[in-house]
Write a protein that holds these residues in place. Structure first.
Motif, PDB file in Angstrom:
ATOM      1  N   LEU A  39     -32.361 -51.386  31.352  1.00 26.03           N
ATOM      2  CA  LEU A  39     -30.967 -52.120  31.821  1.00 26.03           C
ATOM      3  C   LEU A  39     -30.029 -52.440  30.707  1.00 26.03           C
ATOM      4  O   LEU A  39     -28.920 -52.070  30.814  1.00 26.03           O
ATOM      5  N   ILE A  40     -30.328 -52.972  29.474  1.00 24.47           N
ATOM      6  CA  ILE A  40     -29.487 -53.282  28.489  1.00 24.47           C
ATOM      7  C   ILE A  40     -28.928 -52.051  27.845  1.00 24.47           C
ATOM      8  O   ILE A  40     -27.596 -52.153  27.685  1.00 24.47           O
ATOM      9  N   PRO A  41     -29.645 -50.937  27.550  1.00 28.09           N
ATOM     10  CA  PRO A  41     -28.782 -49.833  27.160  1.00 28.09           C
ATOM     11  C   PRO A  41     -27.976 -49.305  28.300  1.00 28.09           C
ATOM     12  O   PRO A  41     -26.823 -48.679  27.840  1.00 28.09           O
ATOM     13  N   THR A  42     -28.330 -49.485  29.557  1.00 27.52           N
ATOM     14  CA  THR A  42     -27.487 -48.619  30.495  1.00 27.52           C
ATOM     15  C   THR A  42     -26.166 -49.699  30.854  1.00 27.52           C
ATOM     16  O   THR A  42     -24.977 -48.957  30.778  1.00 27.52           O
ATOM     17  N   ALA A  43     -26.320 -50.820  30.479  1.00 25.08           N
ATOM     18  CA  ALA A  43     -25.187 -51.707  30.569  1.00 25.08           C
ATOM     19  C   ALA A  43     -24.313 -51.720  29.366  1.00 25.08           C
ATOM     20  O   ALA A  43     -22.926 -51.638  29.477  1.00 25.08           O
ATOM     21  N   VAL A  44     -24.810 -51.608  28.221  1.00 23.07           N
ATOM     22  CA  VAL A  44     -23.938 -51.153  26.964  1.00 23.07           C
ATOM     23  C   VAL A  44     -23.391 -49.932  27.238  1.00 23.07           C
ATOM     24  O   VAL A  44     -21.958 -49.942  26.764  1.00 23.07           O
ATOM     25  N   MET A  45     -23.859 -48.909  27.746  1.00 23.91           N
ATOM     26  CA  MET A  45     -23.310 -47.527  28.026  1.00 23.91           C
ATOM     27  C   MET A  45     -21.938 -47.844  28.728  1.00 23.91           C
ATOM     28  O   MET A  45     -20.866 -47.298  28.451  1.00 23.91           O
ATOM     29  N   PRO A  69     -18.803 -45.354  37.506  1.00 18.72           N
ATOM     30  CA  PRO A  69     -19.700 -45.059  38.731  1.00 18.72           C
ATOM     31  C   PRO A  69     -20.899 -44.073  38.218  1.00 18.72           C
ATOM     32  O   PRO A  69     -21.859 -44.299  38.971  1.00 18.72           O
ATOM     33  N   LEU A  70     -20.320 -42.842  37.803  1.00 18.41           N
ATOM     34  CA  LEU A  70     -21.289 -42.059  37.296  1.00 18.41           C
ATOM     35  C   LEU A  70     -22.405 -42.175  36.550  1.00 18.41           C
ATOM     36  O   LEU A  70     -23.496 -41.987  36.834  1.00 18.41           O
ATOM     37  N   ILE A  71     -22.173 -43.446  35.643  1.00 19.69           N
ATOM     38  CA  ILE A  71     -23.187 -43.692  34.647  1.00 19.69           C
ATOM     39  C   ILE A  71     -24.192 -44.673  35.477  1.00 19.69           C
ATOM     40  O   ILE A  71     -25.424 -44.623  35.439  1.00 19.69           O
ATOM     41  N   GLY A  72     -23.635 -45.470  36.481  1.00 20.12           N
ATOM     42  CA  GLY A  72     -24.386 -46.108  37.298  1.00 20.12           C
ATOM     43  C   GLY A  72     -25.290 -45.299  38.110  1.00 20.12           C
ATOM     44  O   GLY A  72     -26.594 -45.726  38.309  1.00 20.12           O
ATOM     45  N   ALA A  73     -24.848 -44.347  38.614  1.00 20.51           N
ATOM     46  CA  ALA A  73     -25.693 -43.217  39.492  1.00 20.51           C
ATOM     47  C   ALA A  73     -26.639 -42.734  38.635  1.00 20.51           C
ATOM     48  O   ALA A  73     -27.808 -42.374  39.257  1.00 20.51           O
ATOM     49  N   LEU A 101     -38.997 -41.338  22.064  1.00 16.25           N
ATOM     50  CA  LEU A 101     -38.817 -40.035  22.555  1.00 16.25           C
ATOM     51  C   LEU A 101     -38.463 -39.792  23.777  1.00 16.25           C
ATOM     52  O   LEU A 101     -37.781 -39.030  24.272  1.00 16.25           O
ATOM     53  N   GLY A 102     -39.587 -40.159  24.518  1.00 13.62           N
ATOM     54  CA  GLY A 102     -39.493 -40.069  26.104  1.00 13.62           C
ATOM     55  C   GLY A 102     -38.102 -40.612  26.586  1.00 13.62           C
ATOM     56  O   GLY A 102     -37.743 -40.125  27.335  1.00 13.62           O
ATOM     57  N   TYR A 103     -37.895 -41.861  26.319  1.00 17.98           N
ATOM     58  CA  TYR A 103     -36.892 -42.472  26.811  1.00 17.98           C
ATOM     59  C   TYR A 103     -35.591 -41.921  26.318  1.00 17.98           C
ATOM     60  O   TYR A 103     -34.525 -41.805  27.135  1.00 17.98           O
ATOM     61  N   ALA A 104     -35.488 -41.115  24.966  1.00 19.23           N
ATOM     62  CA  ALA A 104     -34.323 -40.830  24.564  1.00 19.23           C
ATOM     63  C   ALA A 104     -34.130 -39.246  25.033  1.00 19.23           C
ATOM     64  O   ALA A 104     -32.961 -39.207  25.656  1.00 19.23           O
ATOM     65  N   VAL A 105     -35.251 -38.530  25.872  1.00 21.64           N
ATOM     66  CA  VAL A 105     -34.877 -37.519  26.639  1.00 21.64           C
ATOM     67  C   VAL A 105     -34.431 -37.856  27.930  1.00 21.64           C
ATOM     68  O   VAL A 105     -33.633 -37.184  28.527  1.00 21.64           O
ATOM     69  N   VAL A 106     -34.937 -38.899  28.399  1.00 21.25           N
ATOM     70  CA  VAL A 106     -34.427 -39.412  30.023  1.00 21.25           C
ATOM     71  C   VAL A 106     -33.055 -39.753  29.795  1.00 21.25           C
ATOM     72  O   VAL A 106     -32.295 -39.486  30.528  1.00 21.25           O
ATOM     73  N   GLY A 107     -32.529 -40.395  28.605  1.00 21.05           N
ATOM     74  CA  GLY A 107     -31.116 -40.756  28.630  1.00 21.05           C
ATOM     75  C   GLY A 107     -30.370 -39.347  28.400  1.00 21.05           C
ATOM     76  O   GLY A 107     -29.261 -39.391  28.661  1.00 21.05           O
ATOM     77  N   PRO A 133     -25.010 -40.517  23.729  1.00 26.21           N
ATOM     78  CA  PRO A 133     -25.158 -41.905  23.494  1.00 26.21           C
ATOM     79  C   PRO A 133     -26.298 -42.511  24.441  1.00 26.21           C
ATOM     80  O   PRO A 133     -26.802 -43.633  24.129  1.00 26.21           O
ATOM     81  N   ALA A 134     -26.222 -42.184  25.854  1.00 26.91           N
ATOM     82  CA  ALA A 134     -27.324 -42.629  26.739  1.00 26.91           C
ATOM     83  C   ALA A 134     -28.647 -42.386  25.911  1.00 26.91           C
ATOM     84  O   ALA A 134     -29.397 -43.238  26.042  1.00 26.91           O
ATOM     85  N   GLY A 135     -28.695 -41.330  25.278  1.00 24.45           N
ATOM     86  CA  GLY A 135     -30.305 -41.077  24.795  1.00 24.45           C
ATOM     87  C   GLY A 135     -30.588 -41.808  23.765  1.00 24.45           C
ATOM     88  O   GLY A 135     -31.666 -42.398  23.450  1.00 24.45           O
ATOM     89  N   ILE A 136     -29.509 -42.147  22.843  1.00 28.80           N
ATOM     90  CA  ILE A 136     -29.675 -42.836  21.911  1.00 28.80           C
ATOM     91  C   ILE A 136     -30.030 -44.390  22.008  1.00 28.80           C
ATOM     92  O   ILE A 136     -30.706 -45.019  21.477  1.00 28.80           O
ATOM     93  N   LEU A 137     -29.166 -44.907  23.197  1.00 35.60           N
ATOM     94  CA  LEU A 137     -29.318 -46.183  23.816  1.00 35.60           C
ATOM     95  C   LEU A 137     -30.603 -46.316  24.351  1.00 35.60           C
ATOM     96  O   LEU A 137     -31.130 -47.467  24.239  1.00 35.60           O
ATOM     97  N   LEU A 138     -30.927 -45.479  25.173  1.00 33.85           N
ATOM     98  CA  LEU A 138     -32.312 -45.681  25.737  1.00 33.85           C
ATOM     99  C   LEU A 138     -33.371 -45.635  24.871  1.00 33.85           C
ATOM    100  O   LEU A 138     -34.437 -46.559  24.912  1.00 33.85           O
ATOM    101  N   GLY A 139     -33.454 -44.800  23.914  1.00 37.74           N
ATOM    102  CA  GLY A 139     -34.290 -44.796  22.712  1.00 37.74           C
ATOM    103  C   GLY A 139     -34.265 -46.074  22.066  1.00 37.74           C
ATOM    104  O   GLY A 139     -35.658 -46.972  21.777  1.00 37.74           O
TER     105      GLY A 139
END
Length: 166
Positions: A39-45, A69-73, A101-107, A133-139
């Protein structure tokens, strides 16, 4: 005339399985750790996109505002199942690098979600603007949640649930 007896070839054999193989340790991340790592990386994004959209001169064409909204989706459709799947698939890997690395791939998979808005114009060029940026932030989020994880030795759990000792 007799046929010769077939010779046995020397082939590799599997080592015998142990009857009582020790269970592997499991890396556990609690609900709080998962929330911190997702949640924190998604909110930062989303906050980054919102702040970029509010800056004068950057959003003259108006293509940043619909991305929020697309980031939220993407966070709901790709992020939640993706991070839970990575956590479950890598539960026997005690190394945090595999999880990060798995979380970065999901991002990185957040990027193609912008194609829902349409594949015309500049939209396909936004995939790296969202995905990297989403991959980096989720990692980074998974790395921040590392203190909230624990390695559970499953042999202790099996010993406490042994019906012969009850």
């Amino acid at each position: 005339m007799t046929t010769p007896a077939p010779e046995k070839t020397r082939r590799r054999t599997r080592p015998p399985k142990r009857a009582h193989a020790a269970p592997r340790p499991v890396l556990r991340i609690g609900f709080t750790g998962w929330i911190v790592s997702w949640l924190i990386p998604t909110a930062v994004m989303g906050g980054l996109l919102l702040s970029l959209g509010l800056m004068p001169g950057l959003d003259e064409d108006g293509f940043l505002a619909p991305l929020i909204p697309l980031i939220g989706a993407a966070a709901v459709v790709v992020g939640i199942p993706g991070t839970l799947l990575v956590t479950w698939l890598c539960r026997h890997q005690p190394s945090p690098t595999v999880h990060i690395l798995g979380y970065a791939v999901v991002g990185l998979l957040y990027g193609p979600v912008v194609l829902v808005a349409g594949a015309g114009g500049l939209v396909p060029m936004l995939i790296p603007l969202i995905g990297f940026p989403a991959g980096i932030l989720l990692g980074l989020g998974r790395w921040m949640a590392q203190p909230l994880t624990r390695i559970q030795d499953t042999s202790e759990t099996l010993e406490t649930k042994d019906p012969e000792n009850d």
